[in-house]
Design a protein around this motif. Structure first.
Motif, PDB file in Angstrom:
ATOM      1  N   LEU A  76       0.811  -1.238   0.179  1.00  8.16           N
ATOM      2  CA  LEU A  76      -0.082  -0.024  -0.116  1.00  8.16           C
ATOM      3  C   LEU A  76       0.880   1.423   0.122  1.00  8.16           C
ATOM      4  O   LEU A  76       0.817   2.273  -0.806  1.00  8.16           O
ATOM      5  CB  LEU A  76      -0.972  -0.114   1.159  1.00  8.16           C
ATOM      6  N   SER A  77       1.710   1.362   0.960  1.00  3.09           N
ATOM      7  CA  SER A  77       2.649   2.597   0.980  1.00  3.09           C
ATOM      8  C   SER A  77       3.391   2.738  -0.251  1.00  3.09           C
ATOM      9  O   SER A  77       3.312   3.978  -0.926  1.00  3.09           O
ATOM     10  CB  SER A  77       3.800   2.425   2.027  1.00  3.09           C
ATOM     11  N   ARG A  78       4.001   1.926  -0.951  1.00  2.63           N
ATOM     12  CA  ARG A  78       4.602   2.051  -2.287  1.00  2.63           C
ATOM     13  C   ARG A  78       3.564   2.427  -3.205  1.00  2.63           C
ATOM     14  O   ARG A  78       3.754   3.452  -4.263  1.00  2.63           O
ATOM     15  CB  ARG A  78       5.256   0.404  -2.834  1.00  2.63           C
ATOM     16  N   THR A  79       2.563   1.773  -3.321  1.00  3.00           N
ATOM     17  CA  THR A  79       1.482   2.250  -4.323  1.00  3.00           C
ATOM     18  C   THR A  79       1.049   3.664  -4.315  1.00  3.00           C
ATOM     19  O   THR A  79       1.091   4.379  -5.388  1.00  3.00           O
ATOM     20  CB  THR A  79       0.101   1.427  -4.090  1.00  3.00           C
ATOM     21  N   ILE A  80       0.981   4.086  -3.024  1.00  2.00           N
ATOM     22  CA  ILE A  80       0.361   5.536  -2.830  1.00  2.00           C
ATOM     23  C   ILE A  80       1.739   6.535  -3.138  1.00  2.00           C
ATOM     24  O   ILE A  80       1.610   7.341  -3.713  1.00  2.00           O
ATOM     25  CB  ILE A  80      -0.194   5.590  -1.454  1.00  2.00           C
ATOM     26  N   LEU A 102       1.617   9.347  -5.718  1.00  2.00           N
ATOM     27  CA  LEU A 102       1.943  10.764  -5.309  1.00  2.00           C
ATOM     28  C   LEU A 102       3.062  11.085  -5.999  1.00  2.00           C
ATOM     29  O   LEU A 102       3.051  12.428  -6.808  1.00  2.00           O
ATOM     30  CB  LEU A 102       2.283  10.727  -3.751  1.00  2.00           C
ATOM     31  N   PHE A 103       4.345  10.609  -6.292  1.00  2.83           N
ATOM     32  CA  PHE A 103       5.239  11.058  -6.893  1.00  2.83           C
ATOM     33  C   PHE A 103       5.034  11.268  -8.513  1.00  2.83           C
ATOM     34  O   PHE A 103       5.464  12.472  -8.923  1.00  2.83           O
ATOM     35  CB  PHE A 103       6.515  10.283  -6.980  1.00  2.83           C
ATOM     36  N   THR A 104       4.378  10.256  -8.900  1.00  7.80           N
ATOM     37  CA  THR A 104       4.130  10.459 -10.329  1.00  7.80           C
ATOM     38  C   THR A 104       3.134  11.663 -10.656  1.00  7.80           C
ATOM     39  O   THR A 104       3.138  12.361 -11.525  1.00  7.80           O
ATOM     40  CB  THR A 104       3.503   9.285 -10.865  1.00  7.80           C
ATOM     41  N   GLY A 105       2.056  11.878  -9.436  1.00  3.44           N
ATOM     42  CA  GLY A 105       1.011  12.845  -9.551  1.00  3.44           C
ATOM     43  C   GLY A 105       1.774  14.269  -9.579  1.00  3.44           C
ATOM     44  O   GLY A 105       1.396  15.197 -10.066  1.00  3.44           O
ATOM     45  N   ILE A 106       2.574  14.364  -8.741  1.00  4.22           N
ATOM     46  CA  ILE A 106       3.602  15.593  -8.566  1.00  4.22           C
ATOM     47  C   ILE A 106       4.116  16.067  -9.938  1.00  4.22           C
ATOM     48  O   ILE A 106       4.156  17.217 -10.307  1.00  4.22           O
ATOM     49  CB  ILE A 106       4.774  15.387  -7.426  1.00  4.22           C
ATOM     50  N   VAL A 116      11.357   3.547  -5.006  1.00  3.11           N
ATOM     51  CA  VAL A 116      10.236   3.161  -3.804  1.00  3.11           C
ATOM     52  C   VAL A 116      10.223   1.919  -3.493  1.00  3.11           C
ATOM     53  O   VAL A 116      10.307   1.462  -2.370  1.00  3.11           O
ATOM     54  CB  VAL A 116       8.825   3.754  -4.579  1.00  3.11           C
ATOM     55  N   LEU A 117       9.864   1.028  -4.499  1.00  2.00           N
ATOM     56  CA  LEU A 117      10.041  -0.558  -4.237  1.00  2.00           C
ATOM     57  C   LEU A 117      11.134  -0.998  -3.560  1.00  2.00           C
ATOM     58  O   LEU A 117      11.065  -1.665  -2.496  1.00  2.00           O
ATOM     59  CB  LEU A 117      10.064  -1.184  -5.607  1.00  2.00           C
ATOM     60  N   ILE A 118      12.209  -0.498  -3.924  1.00  2.00           N
ATOM     61  CA  ILE A 118      13.773  -1.232  -3.233  1.00  2.00           C
ATOM     62  C   ILE A 118      13.437  -0.672  -1.846  1.00  2.00           C
ATOM     63  O   ILE A 118      13.675  -1.222  -0.805  1.00  2.00           O
ATOM     64  CB  ILE A 118      14.858  -0.700  -3.924  1.00  2.00           C
TER      65      ILE A 118
END
Lengths: 323, 624
Positions: free
Chosen positions: A248-252, A256-260, B531-533
């Motif tokens: 979940l944390s990675r997904t969000i 967020l980063f791509t959204g930024i 982020v994954l790493i």
């Protein structure tokens, strides 16, 4: 720094009737919107009237745009030509309320009507405006793009499904495809609802949404596969829930980063890429939500199980008999 | 250290260095310049340079540099601003006259050592540097028409030559081929075998037969039509390129798009009317036999009664001519035309070269018709777009004009001269018309757009800003959220941008606004791997792994996910790339390259840096 509680074990699957129901509802609503309202196609798709306007004194394209919008014309495309004294205005007959119903007019008649309206609007603000030429410009998107596009989409669907089928299992390929269709349809549905202009760059970004959302789903699926393989006797529902929670944390964060970056493009990239950025933002939101709430319930309903995911390297009859 | 082999460090260092070198040329902004090349062998040398210098001095436009490249036959004068460039090109165009082509250009300011290793900056699309864009479509029905008309004539001639009795040879409705009515079944079989032997591209089928009329139909095979239309597109592209060269635009983009479209992008051109006049002169030409006398032609024009075997045309000075309905050769059979002077009497002339098919027909005709007149008919097409019942209907408007009418002095074939032209200018113009007129099939401009240079500069500015802002925000967010590992990811992300730009420059991808949007999106998504790493490392740490073990397992486990996610994403990008049209294709290419470079930087480069920081030390905690 951590925003998400890593011990959270929210029961996403418990919401599955509601979440998938909502997704289906959204899809149906999107299809209905697309069918009834249709898209507000840009000039790439439908063509329009182009008018060259010359000014005696330098002019700012923003002022021209404002003058036209004030006169009730939607989406005028204003570009500076050469120096600062000449602009090209492009408009679709349907965006000019003075020429409403202009679809019945011939190209030349529409050009005459629309260009006359444009000149009235511009002269009201700047009397030094004169029309240099007018013409009807045909659509840029031909049969080629349509047929090429269908082949490309088919290629992508078959390619992605094939890859997931081989690396994972067929249920994952089906679930990915279903959520993929959901994401694209809902993104398009929002476009039909808001009647934002749909041009070639928007089409490109709708296709990019496919790429983004598949990326997002595969990360969750990957965890599902891993947890199925490592867990001893957890139910599929538990495994799926744990997969969503631990990714979940990675997904969000990634969303967020791509959204930024897309927001930066939206606010500072100029009008040319507006459509692109806004479509991506919508697609990122829809794709992220469907990765969390829709993809895994589908896997559960399709009957994903531990046996399907174990590496089928050696068939050991001794192991088979053990409990 | 043992985690990360030495060769991988070397690989990272080499790739990054090469990346920096190949991305570097983009830092150098191109300079406005005027390019001069010679026409018809006019010399580009030191004399021209002094002439140019003098012209610029009188026009009071200082050039920052004037370079002569005798090998390429080009002179390049660089200027400080776009205004100076425009003024200079005007002055030079007037001052140098017709013997030189003066074109606006953007001169590269990339140092020669970079250019010597093929490191060039990305060419900018029209939306970033201004110019005109045309989209043209080849009229497929005209292709079919011309082929079927030609076969009708050919078959009629074939049957006549071989003495086969026929009632009629006529063209069916478009796409239906040629209809023949013969007198007996034997004649029909003979005709069928003759056509089959001479024209393998025709499909011959028997039609209805009644009494003494036996119908035979010959239709062009679809494969042949496709091949013809592809050939015509290719030839049209070549012709358009020649025409654009006449316009004097440097580095024009003229390419086929899809099955029947041609894209013409002219960077730096702002005057659409001028460009359209040359490109859009949708013209073909035909050689036809002149029939009857000038008096009879006058009479026909006056009374309106034209003999059945002839058609009435008018010359440039509105003089009437009666020409044969049959075409001897047409523009697509013309290879080249040049103007010059006759070696014997010194009068201006035009020499024309035909291809072998045209030459054969010309030879046959001129053998039989020495002393008789022959005319060159110049046909231009414009397109009227009308809306009928809400649907777009395009009606072509055709203007036909006799541009040359002269007697045949002797039989000729592949190469021949047209003499008796009044002046050198006339000869040059005829040669230009003949060359430019050799479009194989009519093309229609379906869309055009102009992008001002100021708008282009504005787009570059906005594009640059949004790339930098997007990148900056992500760098900041990553550093805050993942601390040291975030900083490492930031370095990798920055290098990802460098590598992406380097690869795009090296393979010569044209940068456009959608391409910039693709770069921004790629940057946003490239951080995903990190982020994954980082999330994996955090997880491992929570599960009680030691820091170094956490890094190792984190990278190992994340790699499988990164691979799966990126391969599927690559497939999607590949789909975008294969789509025909401009913005979508450009965007797809950027995305595809970006995914590949990000896989390298976010996994291998970060791993190398991490190993460098943490390797060989005993760690209690990790900053992640």
């Amino acid at each position: 720094m951590e925003i998400f509680n890593h011990n959270a074990n929210f029961n996403f699957l418990g919401l599955r009737r509601f979440s998938v129901g909502l997704a289906v509802l959204l899809m149906v609503a999107s299809v209905a919107l697309i069918v009834t309202k249709g898209f507000n196609y840009g000039q790439d798709f439908v063509g329009g009237v182009a008018v060259d306007v010359a000014y005696a004194n330098p002019v700012d394209t923003n002022d021209v745009r404002q003058a036209l919008t004030k006169a009730g014309m939607e989406n005028p495309l204003v570009q500076a030509v050469g120096g600062s004294r000449e602009v090209t205005v492009r408009l679709q007959p349907k965006d000019d309320h003075g020429a409403a119903g202009a679809t019945a007019l011939s190209g030349d008649e529409a050009a005459a009507k629309v260009s006359a309206d444009i000149m009235v609007a511009l002269k009201a603000v700047r009397p030094d405006a004169t029309m240099k030429s007018k013409s009807y410009v045909g659509p840029q998107v031909g049969e080629e793009l349509r047929s090429d596009g269908i082949y490309a989409v088919l290629f992508v669907i078959v390619g992605i499904m094939g890859y997931l089928w081989i690396r994972f299992e067929k249920r994952f390929a089906i679930a990915a495809l279903a959520t993929e269709i959901h994401d694209v349809l809902v993104t398009l549905g929002i476009f039909a609802l808001t009647q934002r202009e749909f041009d070639l760059t928007v089409l490109a970004s709708v296709l990019a949404v496919v790429g983004y959302s598949i990326n997002d789903k595969v990360v969750v699926f990957d965890r599902v596969r891993e947890l199925f393989r490592s867990s001893r006797n957890a139910t599929p529902e538990e495994v799926l829930n744990r997969s969503i929670n631990s990714t979940l944390s990675r997904t969000i964060i990634t969303s967020l980063f791509t959204g930024i970056t897309m927001a930066a493009l939206f606010f500072f990239g100029g009008t040319v890429v507006h459509g692109f950025a806004i479509t991506m933002l919508i697609g990122i939101l829809v794709g992220t939500l469907s990765s969390i709430f829709v993809a895994s319930p589908l896997l559960l309903w399709l009957g994903v199980s531990k046996q399907d995911l174990m590496p089928r390297a050696k068939e050991d009859p001794e192991l088979e008999r053990r409990p | 250290m043992s985690d990360f082999p030495r060769w991988k460090y070397a690989l990272v260092v080499i790739v990054l260095l090469v990346g920096i070198v190949y991305a570097l040329p983009n830092v150098f902004r191109p300079q406005p310049a005027v390019q001069i090349s010679g026409n018809r062998g006019a010399a580009v040398d030191a004399t021209l340079k002094t002439k140019v210098d003098a012209l610029l001095a009188t026009a009071k436009v200082p050039a920052s540099a004037v370079d002569v490249n005798e090998k390429d036959g080009r002179l390049l004068a660089r200027f400080g601003s776009v205004d100076d460039q425009a003024k200079a090109s005007e002055a030079l165009r007037v001052g140098l006259g017709d013997n030189y082509t003066v074109a606006l250009n953007l001169a590269s300011t990339v140092p020669s050592w970079l250019r010597s290793i093929n490191a060039n900056s990305m060419p900018l699309g029209l939306d970033l540097q201004g110019g005109v864009h045309f989209l043209m479509e080849v009229d497929q029905t005209a292709v079919i028409d011309s082929q079927e008309n030609r076969y009708t004539d050919d078959i009629r001639a074939l049957l006549h030559d071989k003495g086969v009795q026929y009632d009629s040879v006529t063209r069916n409705a478009r796409g239906q081929g040629v209809n023949m009515v013969l007198r007996s079944d034997a004649d029909r079989q003979k005709a069928a075998s003759l056509i089959g032997a001479d024209y393998p591209d025709l499909l011959v089928t028997d039609g209805a037969s009644s009494g003494n009329s036996f119908v035979l139909t010959a239709s062009v095979k679809p494969a042949k039509l496709r091949e013809l239309s592809q050939g015509m597109i290719t030839q049209n592209v070549t012709t358009l390129r020649q025409r654009v060269n006449q316009l004097g635009v440097s580095e024009p983009l003229i390419q086929q798009q899809g099955a029947n479209q041609i894209v013409v992008d002219l960077a730096g051109v702002q005057d659409t009317a001028e460009a359209k006049k040359i490109i859009g002169a949708v013209a073909t030409l035909q050689y036809r036999a002149g029939l009857y006398t000038p008096q009879q032609a006058m009479e026909a024009a006056r009374s309106g009664s034209v003999p059945p075997d002839a058609k009435l045309y008018f010359g440039r000075d509105h003089q009437p001519y009666l020409l044969s309905k049959k075409i001897i050769a047409s523009g697509d059979e013309l290879v080249t035309a040049t103007s010059g002077r006759d070696q014997q009497n010194g009068s201006p002339n035009v020499s024309v070269t035909l291809n072998s098919a045209g030459a054969r027909k010309m030879q046959e005709f001129t053998n039989d018709n020495v002393g008789k007149p022959m005319a060159v008919l110049y046909i231009t097409r414009t397109l009227d777009t009308k809306m009928v019942d809400g649907k777009e209907v395009k009606t072509p408007k055709v203007t036909e004009e006799v541009i040359n009418y002269a007697n045949i002095s002797g039989p000729f074939g592949k190469q021949f001269q047209t003499n008796g032209l009044p002046s050198d200018n006339e000869a040059a113009e005829l040669a230009l018309l003949l060359r430019g007129g050799s479009l194989a099939a009519p093309v229609d401009i379906v869309s055009e757009s102009v992008i001002g240079p100021s708008l282009g500069a504005d787009n570059i500015d906005k594009g640059f800003k949004s790339v930098m802002l997007g990148l900056g925000l992500v760098l900041l967010a990553a550093a805050i959220y993942y601390k040291l590992f975030g900083l490492v990811a930031d370095i990798a992300l920055f290098f990802n941008l460098v590598l992406l730009v380097a690869v795009m420059s090296a393979i010569g991808v044209t940068l456009t606004m959608p391409g910039i949007a693709g770069i921004v999106l790629t940057l946003g998504m490239a951080i995903d791997a990190n982020v994954l790493i980082c999330e994996r490392i955090r997880e491992e740490l929570r599960n009680g792994s030691s820091p170094l073990a956490a890094i190792r397992t984190g990278y190992d486990k994340a790699w499988a996910t990164i691979l799966d996610a990126n391969v599927t994403h690559l497939l999607a990008a590949l789909g975008l790339m294969t789509m025909g049209s401009g913005p979508i294709k450009g965007f797809g290419v950027t995305l595809f390259i970006g995914i590949l470079t990000s896989m390298f930087t976010s996994v291998t480069v970060t791993h190398a840096i991490t190993a460098l920081i943490h390797g060989g030390r005993k760690l209690k905690t990790l900053s992640v």
